[in-house]
Design an enzyme around this catalytic site. Structure first.
Site, PDB file in Angstrom:
ATOM      1  CB  SER A 118      -1.125  -0.057   0.492  1.00 18.43           C
ATOM      2  OG  SER A 118      -1.332   1.439   1.443  1.00 18.43           O
ATOM      3  CG  HIS A 172      -3.696  -1.105  -1.858  1.00 24.81           C
ATOM      4  ND1 HIS A 172      -4.492  -2.897  -2.070  1.00 24.81           N
ATOM      5  CD2 HIS A 172      -4.825  -1.108  -0.809  1.00 24.81           C
ATOM      6  CE1 HIS A 172      -6.184  -2.160  -1.244  1.00 24.81           C
ATOM      7  NE2 HIS A 172      -5.233  -1.790  -0.517  1.00 24.81           N
ATOM      8  CG  ASP A 203      -5.651   2.317   0.487  1.00 20.38           C
ATOM      9  OD1 ASP A 203      -5.950   0.993   0.469  1.00 20.38           O
ATOM     10  OD2 ASP A 203      -4.169   1.842   1.068  1.00 20.38           O
ATOM     11  CG  MET A 208      -8.569   6.993   2.742  1.00 22.16           C
ATOM     12  SD  MET A 208      -7.850   6.789   4.263  1.00 22.16           S
ATOM     13  CE  MET A 208      -6.747   4.749   4.060  1.00 22.16           C
ATOM     14  CG  HIS A 214      -9.134  -0.485  -0.305  1.00 21.18           C
ATOM     15  ND1 HIS A 214      -8.694  -0.558   1.069  1.00 21.18           N
ATOM     16  CD2 HIS A 214     -10.642  -0.383  -0.423  1.00 21.18           C
ATOM     17  CE1 HIS A 214      -9.593  -0.714   2.379  1.00 21.18           C
ATOM     18  NE2 HIS A 214     -10.703  -0.675   1.113  1.00 21.18           N
ATOM     19  CG  MET A 222     -11.524   2.570   1.816  1.00 17.05           C
ATOM     20  SD  MET A 222     -10.427   2.356   2.768  1.00 17.05           S
ATOM     21  CE  MET A 222      -8.792   2.957   1.842  1.00 17.05           C
ATOM     22  CG  MET A 259     -11.484  -3.319   5.398  1.00 15.25           C
ATOM     23  SD  MET A 259     -10.202  -3.055   4.072  1.00 15.25           S
ATOM     24  CE  MET A 259      -9.274  -2.200   5.401  1.00 15.25           C
ATOM     25  CG  ASP A 300      -6.317  -3.206   2.972  1.00 14.93           C
ATOM     26  OD1 ASP A 300      -5.207  -3.166   3.118  1.00 14.93           O
ATOM     27  OD2 ASP A 300      -6.601  -2.009   2.117  1.00 14.93           O
TER      28      ASP A 300
HETATM   29  C1  DX5 Z   1      -6.239   0.920   5.602  1.00 17.95           C
HETATM   30  C2  DX5 Z   1      -6.000   0.896   4.225  1.00 17.95           C
HETATM   31  C3  DX5 Z   1      -4.564   0.019   4.074  1.00 17.95           C
HETATM   32  C4  DX5 Z   1      -3.337   0.278   4.569  1.00 17.95           C
HETATM   33  C5  DX5 Z   1      -2.439  -0.783   5.042  1.00 17.95           C
HETATM   34  O1  DX5 Z   1      -7.483   1.834   5.814  1.00 17.95           O
HETATM   35  O2  DX5 Z   1      -6.718   0.200   2.847  1.00 17.95           O
HETATM   36  O3  DX5 Z   1      -4.229  -0.340   2.680  1.00 17.95           O
HETATM   37  O4  DX5 Z   1      -2.811   0.686   4.020  1.00 17.95           O
HETATM   38  O5  DX5 Z   1      -1.633  -0.366   6.065  1.00 17.95           O
HETATM   39  P1  DX5 Z   1      -0.890  -1.488   6.805  1.00 17.95           P
HETATM   40  O6  DX5 Z   1       0.203  -2.257   6.072  1.00 17.95           O
HETATM   41  O7  DX5 Z   1      -0.261  -0.419   8.047  1.00 17.95           O
HETATM   42  O8  DX5 Z   1      -2.222  -1.710   8.079  1.00 17.95           O
HETATM   43 ZN    ZN Z   2      -6.480  -0.802   1.066  1.00 21.02          ZN
END
Ligand code: DX5
Ligand code: ZN
Length: 238
Positions: free
Chosen positions: A31, A54, A56, A58, A87, A89, A160, A198
């Site tokens: 990520s 990956h 993320d 948001m 991903h 969110m 998750m 994840d």
């Molecule tokens: C959290 C994200 C993850 C995050 C994972 O909302 O979706 O992808 O980056 O990070 P680690 O591996 O540090 O838990």
């Molecule tokens: Zn993620």
């Protein structure tokens, strides 16, 4: 009756063999949330031993954080050949999935909690319509059953193992029954579907998620905090 029991048993043995022979390949999706955003091109080069990038996304509404969006996905697309695992969110992702696909996402996942079932189905169709892979995500408090209506339309299901929003949180081991349940349903109903986890995946917890049936592991801090990133990616394959 015993005939059907026999078939069930031989199927299970076959599946075990498939896994044993190594056909259930473990993929690593670092990520970039844990990367240095001021040097994103360099940070993506550092993970060239991985299988996916990956990303993320948001929106500050679906989760209490704001990260990156469509222009950044387009920029990343130019500097890597690795598939982009985006991903989302975000609230009502159906509004934006096509734009993310056009920006260069190869795989787009949407949260089942982010919209109605009808719109989630529509989002998956729009992603497929642009020739990309699609999947649904379940938050920790969402049961496995919530993914079931979409299972046959999905190329991937993401479970998750932290509350979405931030990297570096503690792995939730109590998500393992959910993961095992989804692996069972995937094997039964849509065996080519991938099962991704994840949150909090590191060299210890990777073994737990692999044993519970995951085959795509997202890891943010465990990858980017490592001294030897290619070595860490290999270590996370279990
Ligand atoms: C959290 C994200 C993850 C995050 C994972 O909302 O979706 O992808 O980056 O990070 P680690 O591996 O540090 O838990
Ligand atoms: Zn993620």
């Amino acid at each position: 009756m015993s005939q059907f029991g026999g078939i069930g048993l031989s199927r299970r043995i076959w599946r075990l063999n498939v896994k044993k022979e190594g056909f259930l390949m473990i993929k690593i999706a670092p990520s970039i949330l844990s990367a240095d955003f001021a040097n994103l091109e360099r940070e993506i080069r550092r993970i060239s031993a991985a299988d996916y990038v990956h990303v993320d996304v948001m929106d500050g509404i679906f989760v209490p954080n704001i990260t990156i969006g469509i222009p950044v996905v387009a920029a990343i697309r130019k500097v890597t050949e690795l598939p982009l695992d985006v991903h989302l969110m975000i609230d009502r992702p159906v509004r934006y999935v096509e734009e993310f696909c056009k920006a260069g996402a190869d795989l787009v996942t949407v949260h089942v909690e982010a919209d109605t079932g009808e719109n989630t189905r529509r989002a998956l169709e729009l992603i497929h319509g642009l020739g990309k892979k699609a999947g649904v995500v379940v938050k920790p408090k969402t049961p496995a059953e919530a993914a079931l209506p979409f299972l046959e339309m999905c190329d991937i299901i993401l479970v998750m193992t932290v509350e979405p929003g931030f990297g570096g949180q503690r792995f939730m081991e109590d998500m393992m029954p959910k993961l095992r349940q989804l692996r069972e349903w995937i094997d039964e109903k849509n065996p080519s579907c991938e099962l991704e986890v994840d949150g909090g995946v590191d060299p210890v917890t990777c073994k737990t998620v692999i044993a519970s049936g995951a085959n795509v592991l997202v890891a943010g801090s465990a990858v980017y905090k490592a001294e030897d990133i290619p070595g860490r990616i290999q270590e996370l394959r279990g």
